[in-house]
Scaffold this active site. Structure first.
Site, PDB file in Angstrom:
ATOM      1  N   ASP A  46      55.820  -9.683  -3.612  1.00  0.00           N
ATOM      2  CA  ASP A  46      55.103 -10.817  -4.204  1.00  0.00           C
ATOM      3  C   ASP A  46      55.301 -10.835  -5.723  1.00  0.00           C
ATOM      4  O   ASP A  46      54.975  -9.864  -6.409  1.00  0.00           O
ATOM      5  CB  ASP A  46      53.611 -10.667  -3.888  1.00  0.00           C
ATOM      6  CG  ASP A  46      52.814 -11.860  -4.397  1.00  0.00           C
ATOM      7  OD1 ASP A  46      52.634 -12.809  -3.613  1.00  0.00           O
ATOM      8  OD2 ASP A  46      52.400 -11.840  -5.564  1.00  0.00           O
ATOM      9  N   TYR A  51      54.642 -13.836 -14.217  1.00  0.00           N
ATOM     10  CA  TYR A  51      54.748 -12.376 -14.387  1.00  0.00           C
ATOM     11  C   TYR A  51      55.975 -12.007 -15.232  1.00  0.00           C
ATOM     12  O   TYR A  51      56.059 -10.887 -15.729  1.00  0.00           O
ATOM     13  CB  TYR A  51      54.851 -11.640 -13.043  1.00  0.00           C
ATOM     14  CG  TYR A  51      53.735 -11.863 -12.049  1.00  0.00           C
ATOM     15  CD1 TYR A  51      52.540 -12.494 -12.401  1.00  0.00           C
ATOM     16  CD2 TYR A  51      53.876 -11.422 -10.730  1.00  0.00           C
ATOM     17  CE1 TYR A  51      51.541 -12.698 -11.468  1.00  0.00           C
ATOM     18  CE2 TYR A  51      52.870 -11.621  -9.789  1.00  0.00           C
ATOM     19  CZ  TYR A  51      51.711 -12.268 -10.162  1.00  0.00           C
ATOM     20  OH  TYR A  51      50.735 -12.468  -9.229  1.00  0.00           O
ATOM     21  N   LYS A  76      55.448 -17.973  -7.307  1.00  0.00           N
ATOM     22  CA  LYS A  76      54.380 -18.958  -7.553  1.00  0.00           C
ATOM     23  C   LYS A  76      54.735 -19.839  -8.747  1.00  0.00           C
ATOM     24  O   LYS A  76      55.370 -19.371  -9.698  1.00  0.00           O
ATOM     25  CB  LYS A  76      53.047 -18.243  -7.857  1.00  0.00           C
ATOM     26  CG  LYS A  76      52.740 -17.108  -6.892  1.00  0.00           C
ATOM     27  CD  LYS A  76      51.420 -16.427  -7.117  1.00  0.00           C
ATOM     28  CE  LYS A  76      51.336 -15.162  -6.282  1.00  0.00           C
ATOM     29  NZ  LYS A  76      51.937 -13.969  -6.940  1.00  0.00           N
ATOM     30  N   HIS A 109      49.969 -21.502  -8.145  1.00  0.00           N
ATOM     31  CA  HIS A 109      49.323 -20.272  -8.633  1.00  0.00           C
ATOM     32  C   HIS A 109      47.803 -20.407  -8.780  1.00  0.00           C
ATOM     33  O   HIS A 109      47.056 -19.505  -8.394  1.00  0.00           O
ATOM     34  CB  HIS A 109      49.965 -19.820  -9.954  1.00  0.00           C
ATOM     35  CG  HIS A 109      49.886 -18.343 -10.167  1.00  0.00           C
ATOM     36  ND1 HIS A 109      50.879 -17.608 -10.755  1.00  0.00           N
ATOM     37  CD2 HIS A 109      48.910 -17.457  -9.865  1.00  0.00           C
ATOM     38  CE1 HIS A 109      50.517 -16.328 -10.795  1.00  0.00           C
ATOM     39  NE2 HIS A 109      49.321 -16.222 -10.260  1.00  0.00           N
TER      40      HIS A 109
END
Ligand code: A2P
Length: 282
Positions: A46, A51, A76, A109
């Site tokens: 994931d 990120y 996401k 998200h």
């Protein structure tokens, strides 16, 4: 049973019942951490555009020697990319960074919330979701879902959605059970994933968890993950530490009793982010 036990999504695809989380994994450590996870048996990884580590995830996956079809990769679309056209572009950007033709799951998200967008929030979420349906039809995402949606966000989306989200990824850990959102999703055939299932480490020293862990000869992290599994959730533990990456997979040699599960359900305010999607300003 193992971490790759298949869980069925509403569209008939399957998702491994434990995923490897990469929230807060630094980009320059991601390839190594994900490679370590793949070695430990994880096939469900994931990540998210925000990120900043999709490149490392993609490299580890592509260089693993494991076939693409064995992996379940999720990313996401971040909050700044909401709306139809921007979402399409964001998804393509993520695929490019991952070096993949498709993701197994693409998630919104966070819902646009009333606090930031007022009455426009609902239409914005609907537009974003229309792009997700398009990406699903095009095969760029084999399944589509949302993250951090509470029951009322999902109810609002239902008014315009042609395809119901197959997954909702929400924050769940001991002390932050989210029973209402979980129930709504499970009643509507939406698989629930748990982000920060260890409460970002903060909950792991709690005496209730420690006592249960001691009784089973396990670690409190394993008890937290097992608790999520026994609630029918897919936990996504994050670690950059090889021994922890491995121990977070050792969840199938013990079973929590109903009393133990209830004791964990009741914990409150024991740490972790505990974010309320209606209150966030990002
Ligand atoms: P690290 O990555 O340094 O190993 P969450 O998944 O809830 O977001 O929690 C991630 C945090 O928990 C990270 O700080 C991670 O540290 C730590 N962590 C992951 N697995 C374990 C474990 N088995 N025992 C203790 N801490 C862990």
């Amino acid at each position: 049973m193992s971490i790759n036990n298949p869980v069925s999504l509403a569209n008939g695809n399957t998702i491994p019942n434990v995923g490897f989380g990469t929230f807060q994994t630094p980009p320059d450590e991601t390839k190594t951490a994900v490679a370590e996870a793949i070695k430990a048996g994880y096939r469900h990884i994931d990540t998210a555009a925000i990120y900043g580590n999709e490149v490392g995830v993609g490299e580890a996956v592509r260089e693993s020697g494991v076939g693409r079809g064995e992996f379940f990769i999720t990313t996401k679309v971040w909050n700044t990319e909401r709306g139809f056209e921007k979402t399409l572009a964001a998804a393509e950007g993520s695929l490019e960074k991952l070096g993949l033709d498709y993701v197994d799951l693409l998630l919104v998200h966070w819902p646009a919330n009333y606090l930031q967008f007022g009455a426009e929030a609902k239409a914005l979420n609907a537009d974003t979701w229309r792009a997700f349906e398009h990406l699903y039809e095009q095969g760029r995402a084999k399944a589509i879902g949302v993250s951090n949606f509470m029951a009322h966000h999902l109810e609002a989306l239902e008014e315009t959605a042609k395809v119901r989200p197959m997954v909702n990824q929400i924050e769940v850990h001991p002390g932050w059970y989210q029973a209402n959102a979980i129930k709504w999703c499970q009643d509507h055939d939406i698989v629930v994933e748990a982000w920060s299932p260890l409460g970002q480490q903060a909950v792991l020293a709690h005496p209730v968890l420690q006592e249960i862990a001691d009784r089973h000869g396990k670690e409190t992290a394993q008890v937290s993950l097992r608790w999520a599994l026994q609630h029918g959730l897919i936990p996504l533990p994050k670690s950059v530490t090889p021994a922890r990456i491995r121990s977070n997979t050792e969840l199938f040699d013990f079973v929590l009793s109903v009393e133990e599960i209830q004791a964990i359900d009741k914990l409150e305010n024991i740490g972790g982010p505990c974010l309320r999607p209606d209150d966030v300003l990002f």
